[in-house]
Design a protein around this motif. Structure first.
Motif, mmCIF file in Angstrom:
data_model
loop_
_atom_site.group_PDB
_atom_site.id
_atom_site.type_symbol
_atom_site.label_atom_id
_atom_site.label_comp_id
_atom_site.label_asym_id
_atom_site.label_seq_id
_atom_site.Cartn_x
_atom_site.Cartn_y
_atom_site.Cartn_z
ATOM 1 N N VAL A 106 38.646 43.596 25.584
ATOM 2 C CA VAL A 106 39.624 43.646 26.673
ATOM 3 C C VAL A 106 40.723 44.667 26.363
ATOM 4 O O VAL A 106 41.156 45.408 27.255
ATOM 5 N N SER A 107 41.154 44.721 25.118
ATOM 6 C CA SER A 107 42.219 45.674 24.792
ATOM 7 C C SER A 107 41.735 47.118 24.890
ATOM 8 O O SER A 107 42.524 48.022 25.159
ATOM 9 N N GLY A 108 40.448 47.346 24.738
ATOM 10 C CA GLY A 108 39.914 48.701 24.812
ATOM 11 C C GLY A 108 39.515 49.133 26.208
ATOM 12 O O GLY A 108 39.135 50.276 26.421
ATOM 13 N N LEU A 109 39.590 48.245 27.186
ATOM 14 C CA LEU A 109 39.188 48.577 28.553
ATOM 15 C C LEU A 109 40.290 49.340 29.279
ATOM 16 O O LEU A 109 41.471 49.196 28.970
ATOM 17 N N SER A 110 39.873 50.090 30.280
ATOM 18 C CA SER A 110 40.840 50.792 31.130
ATOM 19 C C SER A 110 41.465 49.792 32.099
ATOM 20 O O SER A 110 41.012 48.652 32.237
ATOM 21 N N GLY A 111 42.484 50.232 32.795
ATOM 22 C CA GLY A 111 43.158 49.364 33.764
ATOM 23 C C GLY A 111 42.242 48.912 34.880
ATOM 24 O O GLY A 111 42.261 47.756 35.303
ATOM 25 N N LYS A 112 41.408 49.837 35.374
ATOM 26 C CA LYS A 112 40.469 49.508 36.453
ATOM 27 C C LYS A 112 39.442 48.472 35.987
ATOM 28 O O LYS A 112 39.109 47.539 36.720
ATOM 29 N N ALA A 113 38.979 48.611 34.767
ATOM 30 C CA ALA A 113 37.998 47.665 34.235
ATOM 31 C C ALA A 113 38.634 46.293 33.999
ATOM 32 O O ALA A 113 37.989 45.259 34.210
ATOM 33 N N LYS A 114 39.903 46.291 33.573
ATOM 34 C CA LYS A 114 40.599 45.010 33.387
ATOM 35 C C LYS A 114 40.768 44.284 34.719
ATOM 36 O O LYS A 114 40.597 43.075 34.804
ATOM 37 N N VAL A 115 41.081 45.036 35.765
ATOM 38 C CA VAL A 115 41.205 44.438 37.099
ATOM 39 C C VAL A 115 39.864 43.853 37.536
ATOM 40 O O VAL A 115 39.794 42.745 38.074
ATOM 41 N N ALA A 116 38.773 44.591 37.309
ATOM 42 C CA ALA A 116 37.438 44.096 37.667
ATOM 43 C C ALA A 116 37.113 42.832 36.883
ATOM 44 O O ALA A 116 36.541 41.884 37.428
ATOM 45 N N LEU A 117 37.486 42.784 35.611
ATOM 46 C CA LEU A 117 37.236 41.597 34.789
ATOM 47 C C LEU A 117 38.036 40.406 35.289
ATOM 48 O O LEU A 117 37.506 39.292 35.389
ATOM 49 N N VAL A 118 39.293 40.624 35.635
ATOM 50 C CA VAL A 118 40.127 39.535 36.158
ATOM 51 C C VAL A 118 39.569 39.031 37.486
ATOM 52 O O VAL A 118 39.494 37.817 37.721
ATOM 53 N N LEU A 119 39.157 39.950 38.370
ATOM 54 C CA LEU A 119 38.566 39.538 39.645
ATOM 55 C C LEU A 119 37.288 38.732 39.436
ATOM 56 O O LEU A 119 37.042 37.748 40.124
ATOM 57 N N LEU A 120 36.500 39.148 38.472
ATOM 58 C CA LEU A 120 35.266 38.423 38.171
ATOM 59 C C LEU A 120 35.574 37.017 37.668
ATOM 60 O O LEU A 120 34.941 36.042 38.097
ATOM 61 N N LEU A 121 36.546 36.881 36.795
ATOM 62 C CA LEU A 121 36.925 35.560 36.281
ATOM 63 C C LEU A 121 37.503 34.671 37.381
ATOM 64 O O LEU A 121 37.178 33.480 37.452
ATOM 65 N N VAL A 122 38.332 35.250 38.246
ATOM 66 C CA VAL A 122 38.898 34.485 39.357
ATOM 67 C C VAL A 122 37.788 34.030 40.294
ATOM 68 O O VAL A 122 37.777 32.885 40.760
ATOM 69 N N LEU A 123 36.840 34.909 40.569
ATOM 70 C CA LEU A 123 35.720 34.559 41.439
ATOM 71 C C LEU A 123 34.921 33.401 40.856
ATOM 72 O O LEU A 123 34.565 32.458 41.568
ATOM 73 N N VAL A 124 34.664 33.442 39.576
ATOM 74 C CA VAL A 124 33.918 32.357 38.925
ATOM 75 C C VAL A 124 34.696 31.050 39.008
ATOM 76 O O VAL A 124 34.133 29.990 39.300
ATOM 77 N N LEU A 125 36.001 31.107 38.780
ATOM 78 C CA LEU A 125 36.823 29.898 38.843
ATOM 79 C C LEU A 125 36.908 29.340 40.258
ATOM 80 O O LEU A 125 36.937 28.126 40.459
ATOM 81 N N LEU A 126 36.942 30.217 41.257
ATOM 82 C CA LEU A 126 37.013 29.756 42.641
ATOM 83 C C LEU A 126 35.675 29.256 43.163
ATOM 84 O O LEU A 126 35.622 28.326 43.955
ATOM 85 N N LEU A 127 34.599 29.891 42.735
ATOM 86 C CA LEU A 127 33.286 29.512 43.254
ATOM 87 C C LEU A 127 32.721 28.258 42.596
ATOM 88 O O LEU A 127 31.824 27.645 43.150
ATOM 89 N N GLY A 128 33.230 27.891 41.459
ATOM 90 C CA GLY A 128 32.742 26.671 40.806
ATOM 91 C C GLY A 128 32.850 25.458 41.719
ATOM 92 O O GLY A 128 31.852 24.782 41.996
ATOM 93 N N PRO A 129 34.048 25.151 42.244
ATOM 94 C CA PRO A 129 34.161 24.013 43.161
ATOM 95 C C PRO A 129 33.384 24.202 44.460
ATOM 96 O O PRO A 129 32.824 23.251 44.993
ATOM 97 N N VAL A 130 33.333 25.425 44.964
ATOM 98 C CA VAL A 130 32.588 25.677 46.199
ATOM 99 C C VAL A 130 31.103 25.401 45.987
ATOM 100 O O VAL A 130 30.448 24.765 46.818
ATOM 101 N N LEU A 131 30.570 25.859 44.866
ATOM 102 C CA LEU A 131 29.164 25.595 44.576
ATOM 103 C C LEU A 131 28.910 24.103 44.398
ATOM 104 O O LEU A 131 27.852 23.597 44.782
#
Length: 153
Positions: A106-131
């Motif tokens: 994570v510390s070696g990622l660019s800003g754009k990649a960090k944003v993509a990683l955060v969005l991916l984690l948020v999506l997983v956290l939000l979709l868990g209850p939906v699933l």
């Protein structure tokens, strides 16, 4: 002296017995209701299945886009190599290698990649209850189908 009989007297009328045409009409109307229920349950199941497939396809495409962004950013930087080295260093010092590798990645990622990683984690956290809710709805529909089939037999 007159004795009274204990046997009941019959008047000559037959006991009321349900007639066959009424019974046939009732079974036909129950059969019609069951067929109507089957048809509508099948329609609902098909609509849920189609909507679920569409939703799953859209989610899959978004996740693939985010993963490509993350993989491209990792491949273009030295974050992957840093993560591997940090993992080895953690093993040698007796620490958790997975956590060390994740932090280095994570510390070696660019800003754009960090944003993509955060969005991916948020999506997983939000979709868990939906699933979970979708899974419970599938169980309810399956129970309804089983009940209708049992009533039909």
């Amino acid at each position: 002296m007159q004795t009274r009989s204990t046997t009941p007297t019959r008047t000559g009328r037959a006991d009321p017995v349900p007639q066959e045409p009424e019974r046939g009409l009732l079974s036909r109307s129950v059969g019609a209701v069951i067929e109507w229920l089957k048809e509508h349950v099948h329609r609902i199941v098909e609509a849920v299945r189609v909507r679920g497939e569409t939703l799953t396809q859209n989610i899959r495409q978004k996740i693939q886009e985010w993963m490509h962004t993350l993989v491209d950013a990792t491949a273009q930087s030295d974050a992957g190599i840093k993560a591997g080295i940090a993992g080895v260093r953690a093993v040698l010092t007796g620490k958790n290698p997975v956590w060390a590798a994740i932090k280095a990645l994570v510390s070696g990622l660019s800003g754009k990649a960090k944003v993509a990683l955060v969005l991916l984690l948020v999506l997983v956290l939000l979709l868990g209850p939906v699933l979970l809710v979708v899974f419970l709805l599938v169980l309810v529909v399956a129970a309804l189908v089983a009940a209708v089939r049992a009533a039909a037999k």
